[in-house]
Design an enzyme around this catalytic site. Structure first.
Site, PDB file in Angstrom:
ATOM      1  CE1 TYR A 113      -4.012  -2.164   0.483  1.00 19.01           C
ATOM      2  CE2 TYR A 113      -2.362  -3.544   1.544  1.00 19.01           C
ATOM      3  CZ  TYR A 113      -3.606  -3.388   0.977  1.00 19.01           C
ATOM      4  OH  TYR A 113      -4.453  -4.467   0.874  1.00 19.01           O
ATOM      5  NE  ARG A 176      11.257  -6.576  -3.443  1.00 19.43           N
ATOM      6  CZ  ARG A 176      12.492  -7.074  -3.403  1.00 19.43           C
ATOM      7  NH1 ARG A 176      12.992  -7.652  -4.489  1.00 19.43           N
ATOM      8  NH2 ARG A 176      13.206  -7.013  -2.312  1.00 19.43           N
ATOM      9  CB  SER A 202      18.627 -13.065  -7.603  1.00 25.72           C
ATOM     10  OG  SER A 202      17.645 -12.540  -8.466  1.00 25.72           O
ATOM     11  CE  LYS A 246      21.087 -10.322  -4.195  1.00 26.93           C
ATOM     12  NZ  LYS A 246      20.319  -9.253  -3.520  1.00 26.93           N
ATOM     13  N   GLY A 251      24.249 -20.479  -2.531  1.00 27.37           N
ATOM     14  CA  GLY A 251      25.420 -19.669  -2.278  1.00 27.37           C
ATOM     15  C   GLY A 251      25.454 -18.413  -3.129  1.00 27.37           C
ATOM     16  CG  ASP A 278      17.609  -6.277   1.291  1.00 27.72           C
ATOM     17  OD1 ASP A 278      17.929  -6.104   0.102  1.00 27.72           O
ATOM     18  OD2 ASP A 278      16.437  -6.207   1.710  1.00 27.72           O
ATOM     19  CG  ASP A 314      12.001  -7.172   6.264  1.00 26.40           C
ATOM     20  OD1 ASP A 314      11.244  -8.111   6.551  1.00 26.40           O
ATOM     21  OD2 ASP A 314      11.798  -6.383   5.329  1.00 26.40           O
TER      22      ASP A 314
END
Length: 337
Positions: A113, A176, A202, A246, A251, A278, A314
């Site tokens: 939101y 995202r 990643s 990542k 690993g 992170d 987190d």
């Protein structure tokens, strides 16, 4: 091997980052079933800021919050971690909120939101204000660039300015899907990557910043397949110094002009994977600030990631420097008395 670190002038942040931090309301089960919610601070950039600060470095975070209790909560939490906060309050907009649902033991879902939030109004003026404090490393993520046109321009300006002033620029793709499409992300992040000294992604995000491969880890065999190697080589040719990949439980690896390094994940009992990437980034950048070589940065990144997945939240379980030896050197289930 650890080189002698080049220490900044006392009081100047070693790392500067900016982005949107939100209030995260976490459930222990399906949101549709109701129940209590825990209130936390969430945000990729502030996660990294906390991780680097806990490992003994001076850190600055810049962002915009609403003139509301949620914004006050975020600022109090970050200041409590010793982070220098450069913020602006927007009285006309609210601080962003997200709900995090632990739908099953293996599936966590985020509900945002944040459209039109205070954090999405981050501007070049905010960047200029934060830069006045100085820094050695600027850390950015693709998340901020996805929030609004204004925020995207701020990210592009910050990356170009930092690179021009000789700072190390760390860019974590951090795609995202609820914020933008892969095509939209690629159009913005691929040109942005030319300013990065350190590109972090990643294994299924590399194709958003490089053109030389298919979208996903299945594009090559083994920890670093042909497609990943080709994309990393392209990024190195474009001026990136380190391409950090990542791979979660598999690993992580780093490609440089001198070769490739790999590290396995530290074996732990996984509790909560949110924020693990992170945490890895925080460990890697902390080690960079300490002057460690690529292998040492990977090791610390893997350790920090292991702390994240083996604790809830987190960033709440991220280690302090003296705690790094708790993982990787002691048997599981150990109790220190």
């Amino acid at each position: 091997m650890i080189a002698d670190p080049v220490l900044p002038v006392p009081g100047i942040p070693e790392l500067l980052t900016f982005g949107e931090s939100m209030v995260s309301l976490r459930s222990a089960g399906p949101l549709s079933a109701g129940g209590s919610l825990g209130m936390h601070v969430a945000g990729a950039e502030s996660n990294v800021a906390v991780g680097v600060a806990r490992l003994g470095h001076r850190v600055g975070w810049a962002g915009v919050v609403g003139a509301d209790p949620h914004g006050e909560f975020i600022l109090r939490q970050l200041r409590g971690e010793g982070i220098a906060v450069h913020h602006r309050e927007d009285a006309g907009r609210s601080t962003g909120v997200m709900f995090l649902e632990q739908r099953t033991a293996d599936v966590t879902r985020a509900f945002y939101y944040r459209a039109g939030s205070a954090g999405s109004t981050l501007s070049r003026d905010d960047v200029d204000a934060a830069f006045r404090s100085g820094a050695r490393v600027l850390h950015l993520t693709g998340i901020t660039a996805a929030l609004s046109q204004e925020a995207r321009r701020a990210v592009e300006y910050a990356a170009a300015r930092a690179a021009g002033e000789g700072l190390d620029v760390s860019l974590d793709v951090n795609y995202r899907s609820k914020l933008w499409s892969r095509e939209e992300a690629r159009a913005v992040l691929s040109p942005l990557a030319r300013h990065a000294s350190i590109l972090i992604a990643s294994d299924d995000e590399l194709c958003l910043v490089a053109s030389g491969g298919a979208a996903g880890p299945e594009a090559g065999a083994g920890p670093a397949g042909d497609a990943e190697t080709a994309m990393a080589a392209e990024l190195l040719d474009r001026g990136v110094r380190e391409v950090v990949v990542k791979r979660g439980a598999a690993g992580a690896g780093v490609h440089t002009s001198s070769g490739r390094w790999e590290t396995p994940a530290v074996p732990v009992t996984s509790i909560d994977t949110v924020g693990a990437g992170d945490a890895f980034t925080a460990g890697y950048l902390s080690s960079l600030l300490d002057g460690e070589d690529v292998a040492g940065r990977l090791r610390r990144g893997a350790l920090a990631g292991a702390f994240a997945v083996s604790t809830a939240g987190d960033w709440e379980g991220l280690p302090r420097r003296g705690e790094l030896a708790l993982l990787g050197t002691t048997p599981s289930g150990t109790t220190q008395r």
